[in-house]
Design an enzyme around this catalytic site. Structure first.
Site, short mmCIF file in Angstrom:
data_model
loop_
_atom_site.label_atom_id
_atom_site.label_comp_id
_atom_site.label_asym_id
_atom_site.label_seq_id
_atom_site.Cartn_x
_atom_site.Cartn_y
_atom_site.Cartn_z
N HIS A 232 19.01 29.44 -20.83
CA HIS A 232 18.29 30.64 -20.37
C HIS A 232 17.78 30.40 -18.95
O HIS A 232 16.81 29.66 -18.76
CB HIS A 232 17.12 30.96 -21.29
CG HIS A 232 17.54 31.48 -22.62
ND1 HIS A 232 17.76 30.67 -23.70
CD2 HIS A 232 17.76 32.76 -23.05
CE1 HIS A 232 18.11 31.41 -24.74
NE2 HIS A 232 18.14 32.68 -24.38
N ASP B 83 19.59 24.22 -23.55
CA ASP B 83 19.18 25.61 -23.34
C ASP B 83 19.72 26.13 -22.01
O ASP B 83 19.61 25.46 -20.99
CB ASP B 83 17.65 25.66 -23.35
CG ASP B 83 17.09 27.06 -23.38
OD1 ASP B 83 17.83 28.02 -23.12
OD2 ASP B 83 15.88 27.20 -23.66
#
Ligand code: B12
Ligand code: B12
Lengths: 477, 156, 477, 156
Positions: free
Chosen positions: D25, D23
């Protein structure tokens, strides 16, 4: 002969006694006691003050259900979840027809079955006490919204019941809302409504009055709406009203809508007496909505966008379920929050669009033509002038269902989507203005390669619900 | 755009149109009037806030082939109680349609249709109805009732 | 040393053989046979032609689910119910990491349980045949959307599988999407992707390439995004790509967004070779969304409004469920239809807002500073220039998670809500431009009565999800 | 605006923060880093795409009182399988939180919370979490674990 003059104290008392005997709940109205009640209300429930002191557009939905506890719940929800600044209580159709007996049946059926057998809140049947329970329960100002030609008893009861704002007027709640009431009759009745609002005002309880700007909600040319707002504002002022909110319904063309709201504000201040505080209200699109909530959200947002530029004092929001029927409270709140998000994201931006002054100028000139004709028709008296001007067709409203209006004027959009007049009939308008409309409409006809006809009007009526602003021929242009 | 009026047949085809009860939504019937008119029907538009009796009177007077009732404001069910009895007692045997927003709130249309069919209406239309759809339906319905000419049945 | 030069035919073949052996499905790729397949596709499935010949903005959502039949169903729904003009296939995160083994597990689990255990469509695992089943089933052009630093195998398989548009680029799918991939590495890999797109193009199958404009989606100053688009466009053109769609993500200020899209188009045509057809794509707000579908609809509509004014060739829509997670197909369609309604109602209106030229001019000057520094850093070579400029911090992206970017630049909104640069770090920019930003930001700080600080940046990051455009201190200004 | 840092107590309060799996983000942890830092914690921000082993190494190295895991992209459940076993095998006994968008799609948060509590996390936060909320929770949780000082229990 009825004229634009203040109802005398005697006359006021006489009518008041008379109308209060029309339904059992009328008895409970006691003016002095009502003043006390209003004075006991906290500042945040004082409609005029809250509205007039706001520094950005306040949002208000439409909502009314038959039962009191349901109405409390509904308004609490719209206030809490929808974050409405101002709240409404929409009255049912039987009450609007003064059919309190039928409203009573509907109310009782609603109480028995739990179903909403009326399309609004029968405030007369709920009476002064019922209204006050509502006012007490809700932590925000509440307006009565209806569509009643003869709203005298409704006004007497709801004002005594603690409401401080009242929508409507003798033209705006006649022409779009009813077939057979004469204008003379509704003016007389609304003079009384305004007079009681004035009486409260004189005692320090400033009742806010809001003429219904959108009229038939369907492609109403701005100047016609504004002229009627000015007339109703003047009539209310004569009866002592000091807080007047002039209304306007979105036509969907941003430049024309911003120009119209600017003109409304400017002419309102010009035509109404200085002692009146003039505010404006913008109604999100009042015509036919798309039969699809997602697309309806787009229509609502375009309204929010327009409001963020024009910055009216109040915005009446629509719900994504407008097409279908009376919205659920969730959908109603959703309409509020969608509008809020758009306004709050756009309002701090400087958005100056070209051509607004020019369009505003045109709207003002048109409105002055209509106001001039009214004054001329009435020899200076606005009441007589309005009656005569409607009678001669010099003043008219498109799609008017009323026998009191010719309903002969027909609007159509120009190539930019602005509402112009296609069929003038007898509407009083300077020729050079007519030429401007004609040129704009023939430009559109050229683009579309078809003649101007009622078909164009019909296509425009359906356009927004079909997903466009302008009703172009299908597969064309 | 070219207009293709559907030929409603040879006999007089008068249609009475109005908004029932105290409903004042006029835009829909204005559009309907224009559509039926363009399709060759004789339209008697009674306007808004029309009572059951006014519908009956007009239908009788004009020997209407069809009576088209519109209702938008949510009180249609109450307003139409006894509507067909009123027509019958005036000996009117016209095709009856109702259309618009027929229920208060967010209702299921199939239920609504059943309610109004039970009240005696031949067809029930929702507010998404295209005017062409209504014109086509009436043209079909009236043809099927025309005994003097032989026609192929158009499936509905 | 890697430079901006076309990969030779030999090299292309070598790499192609190599990467196709990375996963079993690579074998099925046969360039000649793929050309035949593409030629067999009807005109309405040819992405570049459909996009380039459109006369108003085309709408495209994001969507990808693991199983083929579900993906077919999903795209059919978005096309039918959502009325999307162009369709996407969003790839899962394991594939983006080249973890085809894990993607296979996820896909099998999805097939077994019926649950969506992957966040996208594992196109490599579905292979050429799987992709073609999708292309055959859907009656519109489809683009591959992903976020893959090394997308070589994905490109080889999806191009052979019939997709004619491919998102991403060496910077835009590196800097925002990954921590450890070096820029030199991703540029080399994307040169290959662009080269196969170029190879198809030379054979008449114009593969559309779309650099990912929004980058980190979070307050990216327009000029930074545009400079990166120009670089990626140039790199693609060098490899023979002839249909390039440059992207830009909405910042929420209408004037700035319209100005940015205008500048993107203008500079795209200026910086890219003449033989390239340049189109533009506007992404509806890519930052944090409100946790409320009603308010999200407002954000989406503001995007639609902006698109109707700027008229990009394509709009990538958001759904009202953006905040929560991957949207249902209904919500995804709703986002499309809301956008469509706003665009269709506004697009025929003439909306000329003041100050767009001025803002566009500023954006262009800023972009030229960045482009100049890139050319200087690379001594005329854009590949070396980009690598060196990122290395020195002369080129940077706010909130970049990647080790390849300094991520030291910090944006903040000015008093009008336009995104300015608060912390320049080493970004190459003329002093007079820095002064303009500084003045705008200090105006905002004055309005708010607080100092410029990271707190302001953090407030701006949250503002739209909190319902505003500008992150003002609470209870303040 | 005045900032009121919550005093996290006297002992060293190092917090390890990172985004797990692949991930990327980063915005959420950037904001979280700033908030924990402003509240007086020592924050070790591992950034995005951090493996379980990297979390464990950093926690060990810095004697972390808490390990804060962020995940936005929808693969949190897979990425966190065996996370607490990894920590335990390195003898780490830190408070563990996870937050962000923890499920793919439109899930019910209560189910998600249960899933991650079962995986061993002390607290599970959704993506509507205010940073202040997380800071307050950690301050409380760490105080309760501090035996040397007597404190009134703050109900959670
Ligand atoms: C414009 C409008 C108004 C205007 C009407 C002006 C006028 N005099 O015409 C004003 C603002 C005055 C108004 C008032 C009211 N309205 Co109103 N109004 C609308 C609105 C927005 C559009 C209606 C319209 O003109 N549509 C365009 C025309 C072309 O379409 P149409 O009317 O649907 O007609 C088409 C079809 O329905 C069909 N059709 C209609 N009748 C028939 C009959 C047959 C036989 C056939 C085959 C087909 C057919 O064909 C027509 C042509 O295409 C609708 C919501 C919507 N639809 O978006 C609400 C709506 C109809 N109104 C509503 C209400 C409640 C009211 C009020 C009671 C309350 C109020 N807010 O004041 C009052 C009623 C006053 C009264 N006594 O009637 C509700 C009805 C709720 C329900 N049924 O559950 C609606 C649905 C709004 C809502 N969501 O709450 N309204
Ligand atoms: C910006 C964004 C991006 C940017 C990210 C740029 C970057 N490098 O940071 C880009 C465009 C690159 C991107 C890519 C992707 N994204 Co994304 N993205 C978003 C978006 C719009 C905003 C995220 C954000 O920055 N929010 C603002 C910050 C401040 O809030 P936050 O991250 O939620 O963090 C706060 C809280 O969650 C909480 N919190 C977070 N972690 C923790 C941990 C603890 C311990 C605690 C206490 C609290 C806490 O506190 C934080 C501060 O307030 C969200 C949707 C949304 N939320 O609106 C989607 C979203 C997260 N993305 C999503 C997806 C699927 C992806 C992609 C896989 C697919 C794609 N479209 O390409 C890729 C993933 C790539 C990768 N390898 O990670 C999905 C996740 C779906 C799910 N979980 O079901 C979302 C929800 C969008 C959606 N609805 O589909 N994305």
């Amino acid at each position: 002969m009825i004229r634009d003059e203040r109802i005398s104290a005697d006359e006021l008392r006489r009518i008041d006694d008379e109308i209060r005997s029309n339904w059992s709940t009328g008895d409970a109205v006691d003016f002095e006691e009502a003043i006390d009640y209003h004075e006991s209300l906290p500042p945040k429930k004082r409609f005029a003050d809250v509205l007039e002191s706001a520094d950005k557009p306040l949002l208000q939905p439409r909502a009314g259900v038959p039962r009191l506890d349901d109405q409390v719940e509904l308004l609490e929800y719209l206030h809490g979840e929808g974050k409405a600044d101002l709240l409404p209580t929409t009255i049912d159709s039987y009450t609007r027809d003064n059919e309190y007996e039928k409203a009573q049946e509907g109310l009782e059926k609603a109480r028995d079955t739990g179903e909403d057998t009326l399309n609004g809140f029968p405030a007369v049947n709920h009476g002064v006490e019922g209204c006050r329970e509502l006012i007490d329960a809700i932590d925000a100002p509440i307006e009565v919204r209806h569509g009643t030609p003869d709203a005298r008893l409704l006004a007497a009861i709801t004002f005594a019941g603690g409401f401080q704002s009242f929508e409507g007027g003798p033209i705006s709640y006649n022409i779009p809302y009813t077939k057979r009431h004469g204008l003379e009759e509704t003016i007389e009745k609304w003079q009384f409504v305004d007079r009681i609002a004035g009486a409260y005002t004189e005692r320090g309880v400033r009742i806010n009055r809001e003429p219904f700007g959108p009229l038939t909600g369907t492609l109403v040319p701005p100047s016609i709406a504004i002229a009627i707002m000015l007339v109703e504002g003047k009539l209310a002022a004569t009866q002592g009203v000091r807080s007047i909110t002039l209304g306007y319904g979105q036509v969907g063309n941003i430049v024309q809508d911003v120009a119209a709201l600017n003109a409304l504000k400017k002419l309102g201040n010009e035509y109404l007496p200085d002692e009146v505080v003039v505010t404006t209200v913008f109604h999100e699109w009042m015509g036919g909505f798309p039969p699809d909530e997602a697309r309806a959200n787009g229509v609502i947002s375009l309204g929010g966008m327009t409001a963020s530029i024009a910055q009216p004092d109040k915005v009446i929001t629509k719900s994504p379920q407008e097409f279908q029927g009376v919205p659920t409270k969730e959908a109603n709140s959703a309409g509020l929050r969608t509008t809020r998000q758009v306004i709050d994201m756009a309002i701090e931006q400087q958005i100056d669009i070209d051509g607004i002054e020019e369009e505003q100028d045109l709207i003002e000139r048109e409105t002055r033509c209509l106001m001039d004709t009214i004054f001329e028709h009435g020899d200076g008296d606005v009441v007589q002038g309005t009656i005569q001007a409607f009678d001669s067709g010099a003043l008219d409203v498109p799609f008017a269902p009323s026998d009191s209006a010719a309903g002969a004027v027909l609007p159509a959009r120009d190539d930019d989507g602005r509402v112009r007049i296609f069929e003038w009939a007898d509407l009083a308008m300077d020729d050079d203005i007519k030429e401007i409309h004609k040129a704009r409409l023939s430009q559109r006809a050229d683009t579309e390669g078809r003649d101007q006809s009622f078909r164009m009007v019909a296509d425009d009526v359906d356009a927004i619900s079909d997903g466009k602003l302008i009703g172009r021929p299908q597969g064309g242009a | 755009m070219s207009r293709c009026p559907i030929d409603p047949g040879t006999m007089s085809q008068t249609v009475v149109l109005g908004v029932i009860g105290s409903d004042a939504h006029v835009v829909g019937i204005t559009i309907l009037e224009q559509a039926f008119d363009a399709a060759g029907f004789d339209v008697i538009n009674l306007g808004v806030q029309t009572s059951q009796e006014e519908f009956a009177e007009a239908a009788l007077e004009h020997d209407a082939a069809a009576v088209l009732v519109s209702s938008l404001y949510g009180h249609a069910e109450q307003d139409c109680q006894g509507f067909h009895e009123t027509l019958e007692s005036a000996d009117i045997d016209a095709t009856t349609y109702i259309g618009g927003n027929l229920a208060v709130g967010q209702d299921d249309f199939e239920e609504t249709r059943a309610t109004f069919e039970a009240l005696g209406f031949d067809r029930v239309f929702d507010s998404e109805t295209d005017t062409e759809e209504a014109v086509a339906a009436l043209t079909r319905d009236l043809r099927q009732q025309t005994p003097e000419t032989e026609r192929a049945t158009i499936s509905s």
